[in-house]
Write a protein that holds these residues in place. Structure first.
Motif, short mmCIF file in Angstrom:
data_model
loop_
_atom_site.label_atom_id
_atom_site.label_comp_id
_atom_site.label_asym_id
_atom_site.label_seq_id
_atom_site.Cartn_x
_atom_site.Cartn_y
_atom_site.Cartn_z
N PHE A 193 0.85 -1.16 -0.04
CA PHE A 193 -0.03 -0.08 -0.10
C PHE A 193 0.83 1.17 -0.03
CE2 PHE A 193 -2.43 3.12 2.53
CZ PHE A 193 -3.52 3.46 1.65
N MET A 194 2.09 1.28 0.90
CA MET A 194 2.80 2.60 0.91
C MET A 194 3.38 2.90 -0.42
SD MET A 194 4.27 1.83 4.70
CE MET A 194 4.92 3.40 4.96
N ASP A 195 3.61 1.74 -1.20
CA ASP A 195 4.47 1.90 -2.61
C ASP A 195 3.57 2.64 -3.35
OD1 ASP A 195 6.81 0.85 -2.03
OD2 ASP A 195 6.45 -0.94 -2.86
N GLN A 196 2.32 2.62 -3.32
CA GLN A 196 1.30 3.48 -4.07
C GLN A 196 0.86 4.89 -3.86
OE1 GLN A 196 -2.17 0.43 -4.52
NE2 GLN A 196 -0.79 -1.20 -3.73
N MET A 197 1.60 5.09 -2.56
CA MET A 197 0.80 6.45 -2.11
C MET A 197 2.06 7.42 -2.27
SD MET A 197 -2.06 5.39 -1.36
CE MET A 197 -2.81 6.78 -0.82
N GLU A 198 1.78 8.64 -1.94
CA GLU A 198 2.69 9.77 -2.16
C GLU A 198 1.94 11.09 -1.54
OE1 GLU A 198 3.31 11.11 -6.00
OE2 GLU A 198 1.28 11.89 -6.53
N ILE A 199 2.87 11.83 -1.15
CA ILE A 199 2.59 13.19 -0.45
C ILE A 199 2.81 14.32 -1.54
CG2 ILE A 199 2.97 15.00 1.46
CD1 ILE A 199 4.03 12.66 3.16
N PRO A 200 1.81 15.46 -1.69
CA PRO A 200 2.01 16.12 -2.73
C PRO A 200 2.68 17.35 -2.24
CG PRO A 200 -0.11 16.47 -1.48
CD PRO A 200 0.39 15.15 -1.18
N LYS A 201 3.32 18.16 -3.44
CA LYS A 201 4.34 18.99 -3.09
C LYS A 201 3.93 20.27 -2.33
CE LYS A 201 7.25 18.03 -7.10
NZ LYS A 201 7.94 18.54 -8.29
N ASP A 202 2.50 20.45 -2.73
CA ASP A 202 1.89 21.68 -2.06
C ASP A 202 0.40 21.43 -1.60
OD1 ASP A 202 3.84 23.56 -2.61
OD2 ASP A 202 3.43 23.43 -4.70
N VAL A 203 -0.05 22.13 -0.71
CA VAL A 203 -1.37 21.89 -0.28
C VAL A 203 -2.09 23.20 -0.29
CG1 VAL A 203 -1.18 19.64 1.01
CG2 VAL A 203 -0.97 22.01 2.24
N THR A 204 -3.44 23.45 -0.26
CA THR A 204 -4.20 24.55 -0.27
C THR A 204 -4.77 24.84 1.10
OG1 THR A 204 -4.53 24.69 -2.81
CG2 THR A 204 -6.00 25.91 -1.21
N ILE A 205 -4.48 25.76 1.67
CA ILE A 205 -5.24 25.81 3.12
C ILE A 205 -6.34 27.00 2.86
CG2 ILE A 205 -4.62 26.62 5.33
CD1 ILE A 205 -2.94 24.41 4.47
N THR A 206 -7.54 26.57 3.41
CA THR A 206 -8.60 27.47 3.44
C THR A 206 -9.15 27.74 5.06
OG1 THR A 206 -9.51 26.48 1.49
CG2 THR A 206 -11.01 27.94 2.99
N ALA A 207 -8.87 29.16 5.50
CA ALA A 207 -9.01 29.32 6.82
C ALA A 207 -10.33 30.19 6.97
CB ALA A 207 -7.92 30.17 7.55
N TRP A 208 -10.99 30.12 8.12
CA TRP A 208 -11.87 31.08 8.51
C TRP A 208 -11.58 31.75 10.01
CZ3 TRP A 208 -16.13 32.09 5.30
CH2 TRP A 208 -16.09 31.34 4.05
N TYR A 209 -11.53 32.92 9.85
CA TYR A 209 -11.07 33.65 11.27
C TYR A 209 -11.96 34.82 11.49
CZ TYR A 209 -10.00 37.45 7.88
OH TYR A 209 -10.14 38.51 6.98
N SER A 210 -12.11 35.06 12.79
CA SER A 210 -13.04 36.12 13.32
C SER A 210 -12.33 37.35 13.98
CB SER A 210 -13.97 35.42 14.42
OG SER A 210 -15.05 36.39 14.74
N PRO A 211 -12.52 38.35 13.35
CA PRO A 211 -12.09 39.75 13.87
C PRO A 211 -12.66 40.15 15.05
CG PRO A 211 -12.55 39.86 11.49
CD PRO A 211 -13.22 38.87 11.82
N GLU A 212 -13.69 39.25 15.84
CA GLU A 212 -14.32 39.79 16.90
C GLU A 212 -13.36 39.29 18.05
OE1 GLU A 212 -18.26 37.97 16.90
OE2 GLU A 212 -18.70 38.69 14.86
N ILE A 213 -12.35 38.33 17.62
CA ILE A 213 -11.39 37.76 18.72
C ILE A 213 -9.99 38.07 17.83
CG2 ILE A 213 -10.66 35.83 20.04
CD1 ILE A 213 -13.21 34.40 19.22
#
Length: 298
Positions: A193-213
């Motif tokens: 199984f591990m031979d068939q997997m990989e980690i991508p070079k980049d990942v896209t982060i989506t964040a939700w933040y609150s200026p109320e804090i």
């Protein structure tokens, strides 16, 4: 009227945060979508039965459902996973080892004023102290908003290099996926199984933040937004805040951990990659991901 109310709340929050002894606590729940395991084979060239695959998927899914607590003041924070007892008969060692590479375990300290983070983490039977500079996140501010609990949150996105030691974003190799689609029925199937997997070079982060804090903080190594980050989607993983307490009565000690061999993030990643390669080679003789016995660090 809503705009005036929002401004008043933001001003009140800012005044609260500026109090000298200000502290807060946020609880986050994490869920990670598993990679496609339908092509996974068993050691010795045997196919994994549907029952065996289902059992492995259920154990992995449970190991990846975590609860974390972030305790913070105006400049620093400590992020820790809430410990859970292993169910009777469960292979806790193997699952805990796997979970440690899926964003769990250890104590995660960061100081946004000093732009520094320290992680106390035990892997392969050895304690490490990862001490490094906070990653610079180039956030793209979006106009989209949504409510998380009682807080109005704004969307922000960023693209970052994928960590070599974070296996939450494992995916099937593209070449293998194409080969599998065109593979003839009588061709041998890869049993590792591990031979068939990989980690991508980049990942896209989506964040939700609150200026109320208005705290420049968030879970893990996420930071740099004008408000506490209440939700993060990082590839296959979602971290969602389920509870917030401001000006907690009991003041927590927010300081960097000190136990373990001091290494940089790059040094730690290289050590993990090396040991995981050893595990990949040991895979066929040790019964797959649920039964792998971790090698020890020297």
């Amino acid at each position: 009227m809503k705009k005036i109310t929002y401004i008043l709340l933001a001003v009140f929050s800012a005044l609260t945060v500026n109090a000298q002894d200000f502290q807060g606590m946020a609880v986050y729940e994490s869920k990670t979508t598993l990679p496609d395991m339908s092509k996974m084979g068993a050691p010795g060239g045997r196919d994994i039965t549907p029952e065996m695959r289902k059992q492995i998927e259920e154990r992995m899914k449970k190991a990846l459902e975590k609860t974390f607590t972030l305790r913070f003041d105006k400049t620093a924070s400590v992020y820790e996973e809430e410990e859970k007892l292993d169910a009777p008969g469960q292979d806790g060692g193997g699952m805990r080892m796997m979970a440690s590479f899926m964003g769990g375990g250890g104590k995660h300290f960061k100081n946004v004023k000093e732009k520094r983070y320290v992680i106390e983490k035990e892997v392969f039977g050895k304690e490490f102290l990862i001490d490094d500079t906070l990653p610079k996140l180039t956030w793209k501010m979006e106009s989209e908003t949504k409510k998380i609990g009682n807080y109005t949150c704004y969307k922000a996105t960023a693209v970052i290099p994928a960590s070599k030691s974070d296996f939450r974003n494992l995916r099937m190799k593209k070449d293998d996926a194409k080969k599998d689609d065109t593979k003839k029925a009588d061709e041998p199937k890869s049993t590792n199984f591990m031979d068939q997997m990989e980690i991508p070079k980049d990942v896209t982060i989506t964040a939700w933040y609150s200026p109320e804090i208005p705290i420049n903080q968030g879970p893990e190594n996420y930071w740099g937004l004008p408000g506490l980050i209440l939700e993060v989607t990082d590839g296959r993983t979602i971290l969602l805040c389920s509870k917030i307490v401001l000006n907690t009565k009991e003041k927590a000690e927010i300081k960097a951990p000190t136990k373990g061999k001091k290494v940089t993030q790059a040094e730690f990643d290289d050590l993990v990659v090396k040991k995981m390669e050893e595990m990949r080679q040991m895979y066929q003789g040790q019964g797959g991901p649920g039964g792998m016995r971790p090698p020890r660090m020297n």
